[in-house]
Design a protein around this motif. Structure first.
Motif, PDB file in Angstrom:
ATOM      1  N   ALA A   1       1.050   5.051  -1.119  1.00  0.00           N
ATOM      2  CA  ALA A   1       1.928   4.554  -0.056  1.00  0.00           C
ATOM      3  C   ALA A   1       1.132   4.166   1.194  1.00  0.00           C
ATOM      4  O   ALA A   1       1.404   3.137   1.818  1.00  0.00           O
ATOM      5  CB  ALA A   1       2.978   5.606   0.290  1.00  0.00           C
ATOM      6  N   LEU A   2       0.151   4.964   1.554  1.00  0.00           N
ATOM      7  CA  LEU A   2      -0.667   4.668   2.728  1.00  0.00           C
ATOM      8  C   LEU A   2      -1.502   3.408   2.518  1.00  0.00           C
ATOM      9  O   LEU A   2      -1.597   2.557   3.409  1.00  0.00           O
ATOM     10  CB  LEU A   2      -1.584   5.856   3.049  1.00  0.00           C
ATOM     11  N   LEU A   3      -2.092   3.265   1.347  1.00  0.00           N
ATOM     12  CA  LEU A   3      -2.908   2.082   1.055  1.00  0.00           C
ATOM     13  C   LEU A   3      -2.063   0.809   1.058  1.00  0.00           C
ATOM     14  O   LEU A   3      -2.504  -0.243   1.526  1.00  0.00           O
ATOM     15  CB  LEU A   3      -3.601   2.238  -0.302  1.00  0.00           C
ATOM     16  N   GLU A   4      -0.841   0.922   0.560  1.00  0.00           N
ATOM     17  CA  GLU A   4       0.017  -0.261   0.443  1.00  0.00           C
ATOM     18  C   GLU A   4       0.635  -0.684   1.764  1.00  0.00           C
ATOM     19  O   GLU A   4       1.334  -1.692   1.817  1.00  0.00           O
ATOM     20  CB  GLU A   4       1.105  -0.007  -0.607  1.00  0.00           C
ATOM     21  N   GLN A   5       0.359   0.040   2.830  1.00  0.00           N
ATOM     22  CA  GLN A   5       0.769  -0.431   4.150  1.00  0.00           C
ATOM     23  C   GLN A   5       0.017  -1.701   4.512  1.00  0.00           C
ATOM     24  O   GLN A   5       0.472  -2.497   5.331  1.00  0.00           O
ATOM     25  CB  GLN A   5       0.526   0.664   5.194  1.00  0.00           C
ATOM     26  N   ASP A   6      -1.149  -1.887   3.906  1.00  0.00           N
ATOM     27  CA  ASP A   6      -1.890  -3.144   4.023  1.00  0.00           C
ATOM     28  C   ASP A   6      -1.379  -4.076   2.936  1.00  0.00           C
ATOM     29  O   ASP A   6      -1.568  -3.814   1.740  1.00  0.00           O
ATOM     30  CB  ASP A   6      -3.390  -2.885   3.849  1.00  0.00           C
ATOM     31  N   LYS A   7      -0.730  -5.177   3.321  1.00  0.00           N
ATOM     32  CA  LYS A   7      -0.097  -6.087   2.361  1.00  0.00           C
ATOM     33  C   LYS A   7      -1.108  -6.809   1.480  1.00  0.00           C
ATOM     34  O   LYS A   7      -0.739  -7.404   0.462  1.00  0.00           O
ATOM     35  CB  LYS A   7       0.770  -7.111   3.098  1.00  0.00           C
ATOM     36  N   ASN A   8      -2.372  -6.784   1.861  1.00  0.00           N
ATOM     37  CA  ASN A   8      -3.404  -7.431   1.063  1.00  0.00           C
ATOM     38  C   ASN A   8      -4.055  -6.470   0.073  1.00  0.00           C
ATOM     39  O   ASN A   8      -5.124  -6.747  -0.467  1.00  0.00           O
ATOM     40  CB  ASN A   8      -4.479  -8.036   1.972  1.00  0.00           C
ATOM     41  N   THR A   9      -3.400  -5.334  -0.142  1.00  0.00           N
ATOM     42  CA  THR A   9      -3.927  -4.312  -1.042  1.00  0.00           C
ATOM     43  C   THR A   9      -3.004  -4.137  -2.248  1.00  0.00           C
ATOM     44  O   THR A   9      -1.786  -4.112  -2.107  1.00  0.00           O
ATOM     45  CB  THR A   9      -4.050  -2.960  -0.308  1.00  0.00           C
ATOM     46  N   LYS A  10      -3.598  -4.010  -3.413  1.00  0.00           N
ATOM     47  CA  LYS A  10      -2.850  -3.728  -4.643  1.00  0.00           C
ATOM     48  C   LYS A  10      -3.316  -2.386  -5.195  1.00  0.00           C
ATOM     49  O   LYS A  10      -4.513  -2.144  -5.339  1.00  0.00           O
ATOM     50  CB  LYS A  10      -3.095  -4.834  -5.682  1.00  0.00           C
ATOM     51  N   VAL A  11      -2.354  -1.518  -5.482  1.00  0.00           N
ATOM     52  CA  VAL A  11      -2.665  -0.188  -5.978  1.00  0.00           C
ATOM     53  C   VAL A  11      -2.010   0.029  -7.342  1.00  0.00           C
ATOM     54  O   VAL A  11      -0.807  -0.208  -7.506  1.00  0.00           O
ATOM     55  CB  VAL A  11      -2.190   0.910  -5.003  1.00  0.00           C
ATOM     56  N   TYR A  12      -2.801   0.493  -8.295  1.00  0.00           N
ATOM     57  CA  TYR A  12      -2.286   0.861  -9.618  1.00  0.00           C
ATOM     58  C   TYR A  12      -2.400   2.371  -9.787  1.00  0.00           C
ATOM     59  O   TYR A  12      -3.351   2.995  -9.292  1.00  0.00           O
ATOM     60  CB  TYR A  12      -3.083   0.185 -10.727  1.00  0.00           C
ATOM     61  N   MET A  13      -1.437   2.949 -10.467  1.00  0.00           N
ATOM     62  CA  MET A  13      -1.480   4.375 -10.808  1.00  0.00           C
ATOM     63  C   MET A  13      -1.763   4.500 -12.306  1.00  0.00           C
ATOM     64  O   MET A  13      -1.202   3.748 -13.113  1.00  0.00           O
ATOM     65  CB  MET A  13      -0.143   5.034 -10.485  1.00  0.00           C
ATOM     66  N   THR A  14      -2.610   5.456 -12.672  1.00  0.00           N
ATOM     67  CA  THR A  14      -2.824   5.664 -14.107  1.00  0.00           C
ATOM     68  C   THR A  14      -1.561   6.225 -14.758  1.00  0.00           C
ATOM     69  O   THR A  14      -1.261   5.920 -15.904  1.00  0.00           O
ATOM     70  CB  THR A  14      -3.994   6.620 -14.372  1.00  0.00           C
ATOM     71  N   ARG A  15      -0.822   7.012 -14.013  1.00  0.00           N
ATOM     72  CA  ARG A  15       0.474   7.484 -14.520  1.00  0.00           C
ATOM     73  C   ARG A  15       1.518   7.386 -13.406  1.00  0.00           C
ATOM     74  O   ARG A  15       1.246   7.699 -12.254  1.00  0.00           O
ATOM     75  CB  ARG A  15       0.402   8.897 -15.086  1.00  0.00           C
TER      76      ARG A  15
END
Length: 240
Positions: A94-108
């Motif tokens: 959630a914190l990383l995605e505050q930057d709209k130019n960031t994409k975050v994947y979760m392994t689960r």
């Protein structure tokens, strides 16, 4: 009289032709202007879509354990490591995605079991800039406390990422900094193609630290420390 009428009719006809020609010309100009604006909007929207599909930074966050693999258990076996890992992992996301130019994947994305091989497959297919794997620690010595981070000894950027995360977590939480550890004996660390930091956020075997880790506000502090560590190492990796 007939001659005059013919001249009038001829003049009226010429005016009609001229008027019609002007209308056609204006119509063509309007159509071209509309088409130009449409194309400009298409190009602009395409640029936005391209930006969305090609973010500046890509991360994979790995919440350790899951499903039938509960991980480390607290002394009273009531609290499971997998739950704390998943909670902190989602805070980091959630914190990383505050930057709209960031994409975050979760392994689960939920309480599911994934083998080390499955986790590594996800990581290497996504080819992120960095990987953060979140775990809790345990020890026979019930007095053991603090944060430690494992890194890939064959990847200097993994060590740099791990060092930054360790320092920022300790600064954010005031937990004991137990230092960096070589993590080559761990499958996910050894086989990740990109910089990885496997973070042991604290000891569930220590009653005081367990209570600390169960508090949401403290989990947020850990998450902020991790993100600060990531931010300090951004832009230093050349993608494969």
């Amino acid at each position: 009289m007939l001659f005059v009428e013919k001249k009038i009719l001829r003049a009226a006809g010429i005016q009609s032709v001229v008027f019609l020609s002007i209308c056609i010309f204006v119509g063509v100009l309007i159509r071209e202007d509309v088409q130009t604006k449409i194309m400009a909007n298409v190009i602009e929207d395409s640029g936005k879509d391209d930006k969305a599909s090609h973010p500046d930074y890509i991360y994979v966050i790995d919440a350790g354990h899951g499903g039938v693999d509960s991980g480390t258990l607290a002394a009273n076996t009531k609290y499971e490591e997998k739950t704390i890992n998943f909670s902190i992992a989602n805070m980091v996301k959630a914190l990383l995605e505050q930057d709209k130019n960031t994409k975050v994947y979760m392994t689960r994305e939920n309480d599911q079991f994934l083998s080390p091989e499955q986790r590594v497959k996800i990581i290497n297919e996504k080819n992120p800039d960095m990987v953060i794997s979140i775990h809790c620690n345990s020890a026979d010595n019930l007095d053991a406390t603090g944060v430690e981070v494992l890194y890939n000894t064959k990847d200097e950027e993994s060590k740099e990422l791990s060092s930054e995360c360790l320092g920022e977590i300790a600064k954010s939480t005031k937990q004991v900094n137990r230092g960096l550890l070589e993590g080559d004996n761990i499958y996910i660390v050894r086989n990740s193609n990109v910089p990885i930091a496997l973070i042991e956020v604290g000891f569930l075997s220590n009653k005081e630290e367990l209570n600390y880790l169960l508090i949401e506000e403290n989990q947020e502090r850990i998450a902020k420390g991790i993100v600060n560590g990531i931010r300090k190492t951004e832009g230093k990796r050349t993608k494969i």
